[in-house]
Write a protein that holds these residues in place. Structure first.
Motif, mmCIF file in Angstrom:
data_model
loop_
_atom_site.group_PDB
_atom_site.id
_atom_site.type_symbol
_atom_site.label_atom_id
_atom_site.label_comp_id
_atom_site.label_asym_id
_atom_site.label_seq_id
_atom_site.Cartn_x
_atom_site.Cartn_y
_atom_site.Cartn_z
ATOM 1 N N ARG A 1 2.062 -45.528 90.695
ATOM 2 C CA ARG A 1 1.559 -46.015 89.515
ATOM 3 C C ARG A 1 1.488 -47.559 89.651
ATOM 4 N NH1 ARG A 1 2.728 -43.138 84.632
ATOM 5 N NH2 ARG A 1 2.420 -40.958 85.086
ATOM 6 N N ASP A 2 0.791 -48.356 88.774
ATOM 7 C CA ASP A 2 0.738 -49.880 88.708
ATOM 8 C C ASP A 2 2.077 -50.162 87.935
ATOM 9 O OD1 ASP A 2 -1.393 -50.150 90.588
ATOM 10 O OD2 ASP A 2 -2.668 -50.100 88.678
ATOM 11 N N SER A 3 2.291 -49.645 86.748
ATOM 12 C CA SER A 3 3.390 -49.793 85.891
ATOM 13 C C SER A 3 3.915 -48.626 85.309
ATOM 14 C CB SER A 3 3.006 -50.895 84.738
ATOM 15 O OG SER A 3 1.975 -50.169 83.948
ATOM 16 N N LEU A 4 5.148 -48.757 84.796
ATOM 17 C CA LEU A 4 5.614 -47.461 83.951
ATOM 18 C C LEU A 4 5.981 -47.892 82.503
ATOM 19 C CD1 LEU A 4 8.327 -46.577 86.727
ATOM 20 C CD2 LEU A 4 6.144 -45.336 86.197
ATOM 21 N N ARG A 5 6.124 -46.729 81.497
ATOM 22 C CA ARG A 5 6.562 -46.763 80.318
ATOM 23 C C ARG A 5 7.628 -46.125 80.184
ATOM 24 N NH1 ARG A 5 2.489 -49.233 77.255
ATOM 25 N NH2 ARG A 5 3.456 -48.522 75.237
ATOM 26 N N ILE A 6 8.411 -46.351 79.133
ATOM 27 C CA ILE A 6 9.887 -45.583 78.717
ATOM 28 C C ILE A 6 9.442 -43.899 78.991
ATOM 29 C CG2 ILE A 6 11.729 -45.133 77.469
ATOM 30 C CD1 ILE A 6 11.359 -48.228 76.321
ATOM 31 N N ASP A 7 8.473 -43.499 78.237
ATOM 32 C CA ASP A 7 8.063 -42.192 78.254
ATOM 33 C C ASP A 7 8.139 -41.510 79.433
ATOM 34 O OD1 ASP A 7 8.375 -42.097 75.537
ATOM 35 O OD2 ASP A 7 6.237 -42.207 75.017
ATOM 36 N N ASP A 8 7.426 -42.284 80.735
ATOM 37 C CA ASP A 8 7.282 -41.745 81.864
ATOM 38 C C ASP A 8 8.551 -41.408 82.481
ATOM 39 O OD1 ASP A 8 4.277 -42.374 81.750
ATOM 40 O OD2 ASP A 8 4.989 -44.257 82.470
ATOM 41 N N LEU A 9 9.878 -41.836 82.119
ATOM 42 C CA LEU A 9 11.189 -41.669 82.813
ATOM 43 C C LEU A 9 12.007 -40.642 82.049
ATOM 44 C CD1 LEU A 9 12.249 -45.442 83.208
ATOM 45 C CD2 LEU A 9 11.115 -43.883 84.713
ATOM 46 N N ALA A 10 11.067 -39.798 81.187
ATOM 47 C CA ALA A 10 11.923 -38.888 80.432
ATOM 48 C C ALA A 10 12.612 -37.850 81.360
ATOM 49 C CB ALA A 10 10.956 -37.802 79.538
ATOM 50 N N ASP A 11 12.200 -37.435 82.387
ATOM 51 C CA ASP A 11 12.791 -36.345 83.404
ATOM 52 C C ASP A 11 13.433 -36.987 84.475
ATOM 53 O OD1 ASP A 11 11.872 -34.446 81.634
ATOM 54 O OD2 ASP A 11 10.110 -34.550 82.648
ATOM 55 N N VAL A 12 13.655 -38.409 84.592
ATOM 56 C CA VAL A 12 13.983 -39.020 85.843
ATOM 57 C C VAL A 12 15.464 -39.492 85.429
ATOM 58 C CG1 VAL A 12 13.763 -40.755 87.340
ATOM 59 C CG2 VAL A 12 11.787 -39.853 86.346
ATOM 60 N N PRO A 13 16.360 -39.041 86.307
ATOM 61 C CA PRO A 13 17.856 -39.617 85.867
ATOM 62 C C PRO A 13 17.940 -41.240 86.371
ATOM 63 C CG PRO A 13 17.859 -37.618 87.224
ATOM 64 C CD PRO A 13 16.436 -38.191 87.333
ATOM 65 N N VAL A 14 18.958 -41.608 85.659
ATOM 66 C CA VAL A 14 18.999 -43.211 85.804
ATOM 67 C C VAL A 14 20.404 -43.467 86.385
ATOM 68 C CG1 VAL A 14 19.188 -45.288 84.782
ATOM 69 C CG2 VAL A 14 17.713 -43.693 83.663
ATOM 70 N N VAL A 15 20.672 -44.144 87.518
ATOM 71 C CA VAL A 15 21.815 -44.628 88.025
ATOM 72 C C VAL A 15 22.256 -45.829 87.505
ATOM 73 C CG1 VAL A 15 21.095 -43.012 90.249
ATOM 74 C CG2 VAL A 15 20.887 -45.614 90.155
ATOM 75 N N GLY A 16 23.481 -45.863 87.662
ATOM 76 C CA GLY A 16 24.222 -47.196 87.452
ATOM 77 C C GLY A 16 25.606 -47.130 86.691
ATOM 78 N N PRO A 17 26.352 -48.419 86.557
ATOM 79 C CA PRO A 17 27.487 -48.248 86.121
ATOM 80 C C PRO A 17 27.749 -47.735 84.758
ATOM 81 C CG PRO A 17 27.037 -50.614 86.350
ATOM 82 C CD PRO A 17 25.720 -49.786 86.996
ATOM 83 N N ARG A 18 28.761 -46.893 84.382
ATOM 84 C CA ARG A 18 29.148 -46.711 82.778
ATOM 85 C C ARG A 18 30.356 -46.780 82.528
ATOM 86 N NH1 ARG A 18 25.677 -42.484 84.701
ATOM 87 N NH2 ARG A 18 27.459 -40.749 84.302
ATOM 88 N N ASP A 19 31.343 -46.181 83.393
ATOM 89 C CA ASP A 19 32.698 -46.314 83.112
ATOM 90 C C ASP A 19 33.277 -47.747 82.819
ATOM 91 O OD1 ASP A 19 32.846 -43.613 83.438
ATOM 92 O OD2 ASP A 19 34.090 -43.519 85.481
ATOM 93 N N GLY A 20 34.180 -47.860 81.756
ATOM 94 C CA GLY A 20 34.457 -49.128 81.341
ATOM 95 C C GLY A 20 33.511 -49.856 80.603
ATOM 96 N N MET A 21 32.555 -49.372 80.568
ATOM 97 C CA MET A 21 31.273 -50.276 79.765
ATOM 98 C C MET A 21 31.500 -50.026 78.304
ATOM 99 S SD MET A 21 29.722 -52.268 81.864
ATOM 100 C CE MET A 21 29.025 -52.130 83.512
ATOM 101 N N PRO A 22 31.358 -50.992 77.311
ATOM 102 C CA PRO A 22 31.077 -50.589 75.785
ATOM 103 C C PRO A 22 29.829 -49.760 75.690
ATOM 104 C CG PRO A 22 31.663 -53.024 76.158
ATOM 105 C CD PRO A 22 31.228 -52.442 77.417
ATOM 106 N N ALA A 23 30.203 -48.790 74.792
ATOM 107 C CA ALA A 23 29.112 -47.821 74.550
ATOM 108 C C ALA A 23 27.528 -48.462 74.261
ATOM 109 C CB ALA A 23 29.269 -47.007 73.151
ATOM 110 N N ALA A 24 27.425 -49.599 73.468
ATOM 111 C CA ALA A 24 26.232 -50.581 73.226
ATOM 112 C C ALA A 24 25.832 -50.855 74.443
ATOM 113 C CB ALA A 24 26.606 -51.508 72.145
ATOM 114 N N VAL A 25 26.563 -51.260 75.398
ATOM 115 C CA VAL A 25 26.094 -52.016 76.703
ATOM 116 C C VAL A 25 25.320 -50.668 77.370
ATOM 117 C CG1 VAL A 25 26.555 -52.750 78.891
ATOM 118 C CG2 VAL A 25 27.731 -53.803 76.654
ATOM 119 N N VAL A 26 25.995 -49.660 77.820
ATOM 120 C CA VAL A 26 25.395 -48.502 78.381
ATOM 121 C C VAL A 26 24.057 -48.022 77.701
ATOM 122 C CG1 VAL A 26 25.619 -46.066 78.912
ATOM 123 C CG2 VAL A 26 27.626 -47.603 79.213
ATOM 124 N N ASP A 27 23.944 -48.004 76.438
ATOM 125 C CA ASP A 27 22.882 -47.635 75.633
ATOM 126 C C ASP A 27 21.714 -48.528 75.977
ATOM 127 O OD1 ASP A 27 24.368 -45.710 74.328
ATOM 128 O OD2 ASP A 27 24.455 -46.539 72.514
#
Length: 308
Positions: A185-211
């Motif tokens: 694709r040339d670009s993506l929209r949020i809906d395109d990622l519906a079935d794609v896992p997202v990697v990144g840090p979560r432990d120790g993060m406030p919930a609002a930051v993770v969201d």
């Protein structure tokens, strides 16, 4: 003039109680026992001559008199800290170092210029960079006194201990492995990622930051898929290249990291990332405002031309 026998530690106790709404939590913040904090509050009330706190079923609240003492007391604490910092600076005949926590991928396009501008005005001021990887690393560096200020991405959660100065906004991009069904694709929209896992840090993060970083929930109310956790950008890049999902990052990250097994695409309908300069609320370092001034002159978001 009336003689006032007032210790700054009593004002610090009142400020901690007001911030925490609890003697127990205030004691933890001050590294004291609950009994010691209660004693300091009673002593302060005797010095002032009136009740300063009320113990309610929902916690501890300041009386109207307590609010006045808190407001004026914070001014006294700030003045005392500034006095000591200035005295140390004069005594040492050199400015105290300005220690800045940063993520290299977020600041490489402006931080060297900021340091050069500060050095031109204050040749004797040493700027000490402190590289960190995650939001908890940055906040801990500030709270533990290892850094005077930090460049970090918002949000940081609802934390009144910090002064936050937004600097710039950057569009979000998505890292995908070559050959992924979306990589052409040339670009993506949020809906395109519906079935794609997202990697990144979560432990120790406030919930609002993770969201915010994982865009969870999605605009349609569905939940994001969480992939493996990673603390550093290099770990995130490896996980994506190995086919574990995608990584959503600010535009400056794209310009900083070159990876032979990644495809970067703009996420056109996502809320942008906002970079801020942050320091502890009661900090008295004399050159924080100079840092803020020169950073605002130097910071510009990465452009589409830079991203190719």
């Amino acid at each position: 003039m009336e003689r006032v026998d007032l210790s700054l530690r009593l004002l610090q106790a009142l400020a901690a109680v007001a911030e925490e709404g609890s003697m127990t939590r205030a004691a933890r913040q001050l590294n004291l026992t609950q009994q010691a904090v209660s004693s300091q509050i009673r002593q302060l009330e005797r010095v002032v001559g009136t009740v300063l706190v009320e113990r309610l079923s929902t916690g501890i609240e300041l009386t109207a008199a307590g609010q006045i003492v808190l407001k004026q007391g914070e001014t006294l604490l700030t003045s005392a800290q500034a006095m000591m910092a200035e005295a140390r600076e004069v005594g040492a005949e050199r400015p105290q170092p300005l220690r800045i926590a940063f993520k290299a991928q977020s600041t490489a396009h402006f931080m060297p210029g900021v340091e050069a501008a500060i050095r031109a005005q204050m040749p004797d001021l040493e700027v000490r960079p402190l590289a960190v990887h995650t939001l908890p690393d940055e906040l801990d560096a500030l709270l533990e006194g290892r850094a005077d200020a930090a460049f970090l991405w918002l949000p940081i959660g609802d934390d009144p201990r910090f002064t936050v100065h937004p600097l710039l906004a950057e569009k979000r991009w998505v890292a995908l492995p070559p050959g992924h069904p979306l990589s052409g694709r040339d670009s993506l929209r949020i809906d395109d990622l519906a079935d794609v896992p997202v990697v990144g840090p979560r432990d120790g993060m406030p919930a609002a930051v993770v969201d915010f970083w994982f865009i969870d929930p999605r605009p349609d109310g569905s939940r994001a898929l969480f992939g493996p956790q990673a603390r550093t950008p290099e770990e995130c890049l490896h996980l994506v290249a190995a086919g574990h999902g995608c990584w959503i990052a600010p535009a400056s990250t794209v310009t900083y990291f070159a990876h032979p097994r990644l495809v970067w695409l703009p996420l056109v309908d996502a809320e942008p990332n906002e970079l801020a300069l942050v320091w502890p609320r009661h900090s008295t370092h004399p050159y924080l405002n100079l840092l803020l001034q020169e950073t605002r002159r130097a910071t510009v978001p990465c452009s589409s031309e830079q991203l190719g």
